[in-house]
Design a protein around this motif. Structure first.
Motif, PDB file in Angstrom:
ATOM      1  N   GLY A   1     -84.761   9.150 -21.359  1.00 16.08           N
ATOM      2  CA  GLY A   1     -83.416   8.569 -21.205  1.00 16.08           C
ATOM      3  C   GLY A   1     -82.194   9.346 -21.087  1.00 16.08           C
ATOM      4  O   GLY A   1     -81.156   8.458 -20.872  1.00 16.08           O
ATOM      5  N   HIS A   2     -82.476  10.576 -21.365  1.00 14.79           N
ATOM      6  CA  HIS A   2     -80.884  11.698 -21.380  1.00 14.79           C
ATOM      7  C   HIS A   2     -81.477  11.705 -20.321  1.00 14.79           C
ATOM      8  O   HIS A   2     -80.213  12.765 -20.318  1.00 14.79           O
ATOM      9  CB  HIS A   2     -81.028  12.268 -22.210  1.00 14.79           C
ATOM     10  N   LYS A   3     -82.169  12.375 -19.470  1.00 14.08           N
ATOM     11  CA  LYS A   3     -81.815  12.601 -17.852  1.00 14.08           C
ATOM     12  C   LYS A   3     -81.003  11.346 -16.985  1.00 14.08           C
ATOM     13  O   LYS A   3     -81.328  10.337 -17.008  1.00 14.08           O
ATOM     14  CB  LYS A   3     -83.635  13.051 -17.483  1.00 14.08           C
ATOM     15  N   ARG A   4     -80.889  12.403 -16.131  1.00 15.27           N
ATOM     16  CA  ARG A   4     -79.879  11.769 -15.168  1.00 15.27           C
ATOM     17  C   ARG A   4     -81.134  10.884 -14.372  1.00 15.27           C
ATOM     18  O   ARG A   4     -81.904  11.510 -13.388  1.00 15.27           O
ATOM     19  CB  ARG A   4     -79.163  12.813 -13.973  1.00 15.27           C
TER      20      ARG A   4
ATOM     21  N   ASP B   1     -81.245  10.622 -10.502  1.00 20.83           N
ATOM     22  CA  ASP B   1     -81.377  11.470  -9.776  1.00 20.83           C
ATOM     23  C   ASP B   1     -82.792  12.246  -9.739  1.00 20.83           C
ATOM     24  O   ASP B   1     -82.808  13.416  -9.117  1.00 20.83           O
ATOM     25  CB  ASP B   1     -80.488  11.196  -8.402  1.00 20.83           C
ATOM     26  N   LYS B   2     -82.381  12.730 -11.198  1.00 18.86           N
ATOM     27  CA  LYS B   2     -83.263  13.974 -11.604  1.00 18.86           C
ATOM     28  C   LYS B   2     -84.350  13.703 -12.289  1.00 18.86           C
ATOM     29  O   LYS B   2     -85.346  15.242 -12.237  1.00 18.86           O
ATOM     30  CB  LYS B   2     -81.901  14.699 -12.389  1.00 18.86           C
ATOM     31  N   ILE B   3     -84.709  12.661 -12.872  1.00 20.13           N
ATOM     32  CA  ILE B   3     -86.186  12.448 -13.159  1.00 20.13           C
ATOM     33  C   ILE B   3     -86.606  12.891 -11.904  1.00 20.13           C
ATOM     34  O   ILE B   3     -86.842  11.924 -11.042  1.00 20.13           O
ATOM     35  CB  ILE B   3     -86.331  11.558 -13.478  1.00 20.13           C
ATOM     36  N   THR B   4     -88.397  13.245 -12.067  1.00 20.55           N
ATOM     37  CA  THR B   4     -89.458  13.287 -11.566  1.00 20.55           C
ATOM     38  C   THR B   4     -90.913  12.713 -11.714  1.00 20.55           C
ATOM     39  O   THR B   4     -90.665  12.377 -12.361  1.00 20.55           O
ATOM     40  CB  THR B   4     -89.721  14.999 -11.144  1.00 20.55           C
ATOM     41  N   ALA B   5     -91.098  12.856 -10.659  1.00 18.38           N
ATOM     42  CA  ALA B   5     -93.065  12.575 -10.873  1.00 18.38           C
ATOM     43  C   ALA B   5     -93.612  13.258 -12.180  1.00 18.38           C
ATOM     44  O   ALA B   5     -94.151  12.295 -12.990  1.00 18.38           O
ATOM     45  CB  ALA B   5     -93.515  12.039  -9.547  1.00 18.38           C
ATOM     46  N   ARG B   6     -93.088  14.399 -12.713  1.00 17.15           N
ATOM     47  CA  ARG B   6     -94.083  15.508 -13.492  1.00 17.15           C
ATOM     48  C   ARG B   6     -93.592  14.736 -14.352  1.00 17.15           C
ATOM     49  O   ARG B   6     -94.200  14.872 -15.300  1.00 17.15           O
ATOM     50  CB  ARG B   6     -93.498  16.823 -13.049  1.00 17.15           C
ATOM     51  N   ASP B   7     -91.721  14.659 -14.498  1.00 12.21           N
ATOM     52  CA  ASP B   7     -91.562  13.973 -15.920  1.00 12.21           C
ATOM     53  C   ASP B   7     -92.087  12.774 -16.496  1.00 12.21           C
ATOM     54  O   ASP B   7     -92.386  12.696 -17.833  1.00 12.21           O
ATOM     55  CB  ASP B   7     -89.787  13.361 -15.652  1.00 12.21           C
ATOM     56  N   ILE B   8     -92.718  11.545 -15.582  1.00 11.50           N
ATOM     57  CA  ILE B   8     -93.075  11.225 -16.186  1.00 11.50           C
ATOM     58  C   ILE B   8     -94.273  10.697 -16.259  1.00 11.50           C
ATOM     59  O   ILE B   8     -94.990  10.206 -16.948  1.00 11.50           O
ATOM     60  CB  ILE B   8     -92.795   9.712 -15.135  1.00 11.50           C
ATOM     61  N   GLN B   9     -95.226  11.759 -15.521  1.00 11.70           N
ATOM     62  CA  GLN B   9     -96.260  12.086 -15.303  1.00 11.70           C
ATOM     63  C   GLN B   9     -96.261  12.766 -16.690  1.00 11.70           C
ATOM     64  O   GLN B   9     -98.207  12.720 -17.171  1.00 11.70           O
ATOM     65  CB  GLN B   9     -97.200  12.846 -14.324  1.00 11.70           C
ATOM     66  N   LYS B  10     -95.432  13.283 -17.518  1.00 13.40           N
ATOM     67  CA  LYS B  10     -96.138  13.657 -18.396  1.00 13.40           C
ATOM     68  C   LYS B  10     -96.024  12.957 -19.556  1.00 13.40           C
ATOM     69  O   LYS B  10     -96.873  13.641 -20.773  1.00 13.40           O
ATOM     70  CB  LYS B  10     -95.297  15.671 -18.968  1.00 13.40           C
TER      71      LYS B  10
ATOM     72  N   THR C   1     -88.691   0.537 -24.559  1.00  8.58           N
ATOM     73  CA  THR C   1     -87.652   1.234 -24.344  1.00  8.58           C
ATOM     74  C   THR C   1     -87.657   2.150 -25.730  1.00  8.58           C
ATOM     75  O   THR C   1     -87.339   3.295 -25.986  1.00  8.58           O
ATOM     76  CB  THR C   1     -85.582   0.790 -24.933  1.00  8.58           C
ATOM     77  N   LYS C   2     -88.146   1.434 -26.900  1.00  2.00           N
ATOM     78  CA  LYS C   2     -88.800   2.778 -28.270  1.00  2.00           C
ATOM     79  C   LYS C   2     -89.296   3.925 -28.359  1.00  2.00           C
ATOM     80  O   LYS C   2     -88.521   4.979 -28.755  1.00  2.00           O
ATOM     81  CB  LYS C   2     -89.204   2.137 -29.337  1.00  2.00           C
ATOM     82  N   ARG C   3     -90.004   4.026 -27.024  1.00  2.00           N
ATOM     83  CA  ARG C   3     -90.841   5.292 -26.457  1.00  2.00           C
ATOM     84  C   ARG C   3     -90.488   5.809 -25.016  1.00  2.00           C
ATOM     85  O   ARG C   3     -89.969   7.237 -25.105  1.00  2.00           O
ATOM     86  CB  ARG C   3     -92.402   4.943 -26.072  1.00  2.00           C
ATOM     87  N   VAL C   4     -90.283   4.717 -23.756  1.00  4.42           N
ATOM     88  CA  VAL C   4     -89.585   5.601 -22.852  1.00  4.42           C
ATOM     89  C   VAL C   4     -87.902   6.575 -23.045  1.00  4.42           C
ATOM     90  O   VAL C   4     -87.507   7.403 -22.153  1.00  4.42           O
ATOM     91  CB  VAL C   4     -89.539   4.338 -22.150  1.00  4.42           C
ATOM     92  N   TYR C   5     -86.780   5.621 -23.454  1.00  3.90           N
ATOM     93  CA  TYR C   5     -85.505   6.335 -23.727  1.00  3.90           C
ATOM     94  C   TYR C   5     -85.395   8.086 -24.372  1.00  3.90           C
ATOM     95  O   TYR C   5     -84.955   8.848 -24.283  1.00  3.90           O
ATOM     96  CB  TYR C   5     -84.525   5.485 -24.547  1.00  3.90           C
TER      97      TYR C   5
ATOM     98  N   ALA D   1     -75.375  10.439  -9.171  1.00  6.78           N
ATOM     99  CA  ALA D   1     -75.612  12.276 -10.205  1.00  6.78           C
ATOM    100  C   ALA D   1     -74.968  11.687 -11.869  1.00  6.78           C
ATOM    101  O   ALA D   1     -75.615  12.722 -12.612  1.00  6.78           O
ATOM    102  CB  ALA D   1     -74.376  13.097 -10.066  1.00  6.78           C
ATOM    103  N   ASN D   2     -73.762  11.147 -12.328  1.00  2.65           N
ATOM    104  CA  ASN D   2     -73.336  11.200 -13.286  1.00  2.65           C
ATOM    105  C   ASN D   2     -73.939   9.713 -14.482  1.00  2.65           C
ATOM    106  O   ASN D   2     -73.726   9.695 -14.756  1.00  2.65           O
ATOM    107  CB  ASN D   2     -71.664  10.843 -13.236  1.00  2.65           C
ATOM    108  N   ILE D   3     -74.799   9.600 -13.516  1.00  2.36           N
ATOM    109  CA  ILE D   3     -75.909   8.714 -14.874  1.00  2.36           C
ATOM    110  C   ILE D   3     -77.009   8.424 -14.986  1.00  2.36           C
ATOM    111  O   ILE D   3     -77.713   8.908 -14.664  1.00  2.36           O
ATOM    112  CB  ILE D   3     -75.329   6.671 -14.151  1.00  2.36           C
ATOM    113  N   LYS D   4     -77.180   8.213 -16.586  1.00  3.01           N
ATOM    114  CA  LYS D   4     -78.567   8.764 -16.825  1.00  3.01           C
ATOM    115  C   LYS D   4     -79.691   7.626 -17.214  1.00  3.01           C
ATOM    116  O   LYS D   4     -78.993   6.427 -17.397  1.00  3.01           O
ATOM    117  CB  LYS D   4     -78.285   9.067 -18.714  1.00  3.01           C
ATOM    118  N   PHE D   5     -80.706   7.937 -17.229  1.00  2.00           N
ATOM    119  CA  PHE D   5     -81.927   6.558 -17.211  1.00  2.00           C
ATOM    120  C   PHE D   5     -81.413   5.757 -17.930  1.00  2.00           C
ATOM    121  O   PHE D   5     -81.248   4.572 -17.897  1.00  2.00           O
ATOM    122  CB  PHE D   5     -82.934   6.965 -17.199  1.00  2.00           C
ATOM    123  N   GLN D   6     -81.369   6.150 -19.317  1.00  2.00           N
ATOM    124  CA  GLN D   6     -80.777   4.933 -20.524  1.00  2.00           C
ATOM    125  C   GLN D   6     -79.429   3.870 -20.092  1.00  2.00           C
ATOM    126  O   GLN D   6     -79.862   2.539 -20.148  1.00  2.00           O
ATOM    127  CB  GLN D   6     -80.292   5.371 -21.825  1.00  2.00           C
ATOM    128  N   ASP D   7     -78.653   4.710 -19.399  1.00  2.00           N
ATOM    129  CA  ASP D   7     -77.310   4.070 -19.105  1.00  2.00           C
ATOM    130  C   ASP D   7     -78.102   2.750 -18.375  1.00  2.00           C
ATOM    131  O   ASP D   7     -76.952   1.492 -17.921  1.00  2.00           O
ATOM    132  CB  ASP D   7     -76.311   4.956 -18.713  1.00  2.00           C
TER     133      ASP D   7
END
Length: 423
Positions: A105-108, A110-119, A97-101, A65-71
């Motif tokens: 990158g700021h999202k947790r 365990d909170k990133i959904t398939a919809r986030d990545i699809q968008k 990472t220049k586009r992904v972060y 819960a406390n770790i973000k994707f970028q970290d």
């Protein structure tokens, strides 16, 4: 031990997971909301159940819960990518990472959904995201970004931090397959005609690239000991690579099957002998300034040539002789196309190109094989040309059998007219 706090219509479940290296307490949290219609006793019972399940996941390390994707991605680079990936692959991943972060990158984690990545993926293909031109990116580039994100999630699953990879549900929209840019035979003829005015090392590079189909890294990794002049063979044993961090360095071939040997005609072997003699004279003139790396393609002092140098030379050469520049890799595609249209089978082409599996060759050059197969129809017709002679003879015989039956075409039509109407 989990603690529970009521927050409005929901409950927050908190679990202490010890302390980090800085001495700060690590706390994992989740929110649970009762379903409509549940009474107080049902809520208490289900809340206790959720607390026990959540605590169990925390103890097994399955909650992040406390770790973000970028970290976490940076941890993946340090713990996995740096150890397991080639330096060139590692550098390419870092570029992604220049586009992904900025996108996730700021999202947790365990909170990133398939919809986030699809968008994110769809946005790259639809809207302008090229950092140089502002145009939409290619499907291949979108796939590379998705693969990077998926690798990070897969690592989290292997580490027991997650149980699901949302990238599995993301779809990269299909696009029309771009036809590979290949020099035409007329353009190749022009390349040949003006080549004598260029430095010897570039003459050798261009002709050897066309005749061999070697990758640029394989060409630059060639050493004189790889050439068997007696049997006209060249062995591919290594590659020459470059990254900003390491500079120019020697690496293994791309795949196990990329280590291969190819046979060449006398014209190429004679050119290589001339080139070796010229290089030896240059080394003698420079004396101690010459770096003895045994490479065919070098800088002025014998040091391995930068991978960008052949690209820049070919681009300038094409401009000087007035033909389109089709990228340095197009020489490899040209080699493959010549093999295919000469009827070489896919297994042999795959081995010649150093592909790890035949499927790679089919995917890359499927349209070329289709065009080559389409010519099979003509090949069969040519092979069975005697059937046409038989047919002509039969037709001639048929004409001879009717000769003299009717005086002219009008009489024939009149006969047919009478048969139809019972005359």
């Amino acid at each position: 031990m989990a603690t529970i706090r009521k927050r409005g219509n929901s409950y927050q479940i908190r679990v202490s997971c010890g302390y980090d290296t800085s001495g700060n307490q690590v706390v994992q949290t989740m929110t649970w909301k009762p379903a409509d219609g549940m009474n107080k006793k049902q809520i208490e019972k289900e809340l206790q159940k959720q607390a026990i399940l959540f605590e169990d996941k925390c103890m097994k390390g399955q909650v992040t819960a406390n770790i973000k994707f970028q970290d976490f991605a940076e941890q993946w680079f340090e713990e996995y990518a740096k150890v397991n990936l080639r330096p060139t692959s590692y550098a390419r991943m870092k570029q992604l990472t220049k586009r992904v972060y900025p996108a996730i990158g700021h999202k947790r984690l365990d909170k990133i959904t398939a919809r986030d990545i699809q968008k994110f993926v769809t946005d790259m293909l639809v809207n302008g995201k090229n950092m140089n031109t502002g145009k939409p990116l290619s499907r291949k580039t979108a796939v590379h970004h998705l693969s990077f994100i998926s690798d990070v999630f897969s690592y989290a699953i292997r580490m027991g931090m997650l149980t699901d990879n949302p990238c599995r549900r993301v779809v990269v929209p299909k696009s029309e397959q771009e036809e590979k840019q290949i020099y035409t035979l007329d353009e190749v003829k022009t390349l040949y005609e003006h080549l004598k005015d260029e430095p010897m090392k570039y003459q050798v590079y261009l002709l050897l690239a066309i005749y061999s189909g070697f990758r640029r890294s394989e060409m630059l990794g060639l050493e004189w000991k790889d050439i068997d002049f007696e049997n006209s063979l060249i062995h591919v044993r290594r590659t020459s690579q470059y990254t900003k961090e390491k500079g120019i360095y020697t690496d293994t071939t791309k795949t196990r099957k990329s280590k291969r040997v190819s046979k060449f005609p006398p014209s190429i072997m004679n050119l290589l002998k001339q080139f070796r003699t010229e290089q030896a004279k240059e080394a003698k003139q420079l004396g101690t300034k010459w770096e003895g790396h045994d490479r065919l393609f070098t800088k002025w002092n014998g040091a391995p040539m930068n991978p960008q140098t052949p690209f820049e030379w070919l681009q300038g050469y094409c401009e000087r002789i007035g033909i389109p520049f089709r990228n340095i890799h197009s020489l490899r595609h040209l080699h493959a196309s010549l093999l295919i249209f000469e009827g070489v089978d896919v297994v042999a082409v795959s081995a010649d190109m150093g592909h790890s599996v035949v499927g790679t060759t089919l995917n890359l050059y499927s349209h070329m094989f289709q065009e080559a197969r389409a010519r099979n129809c003509d090949a069969i017709s040519n092979a069975l040309s005697f059937t046409n002679e038989v047919k002509v003879k039969e037709e001639k015989h048929s004409e001879d059998s009717t000769e003299g039956t009717y005086e002219d075409e009008d009489e024939q039509e009149e006969e047919q007219f009478g048969q139809v109407f019972g005359a």
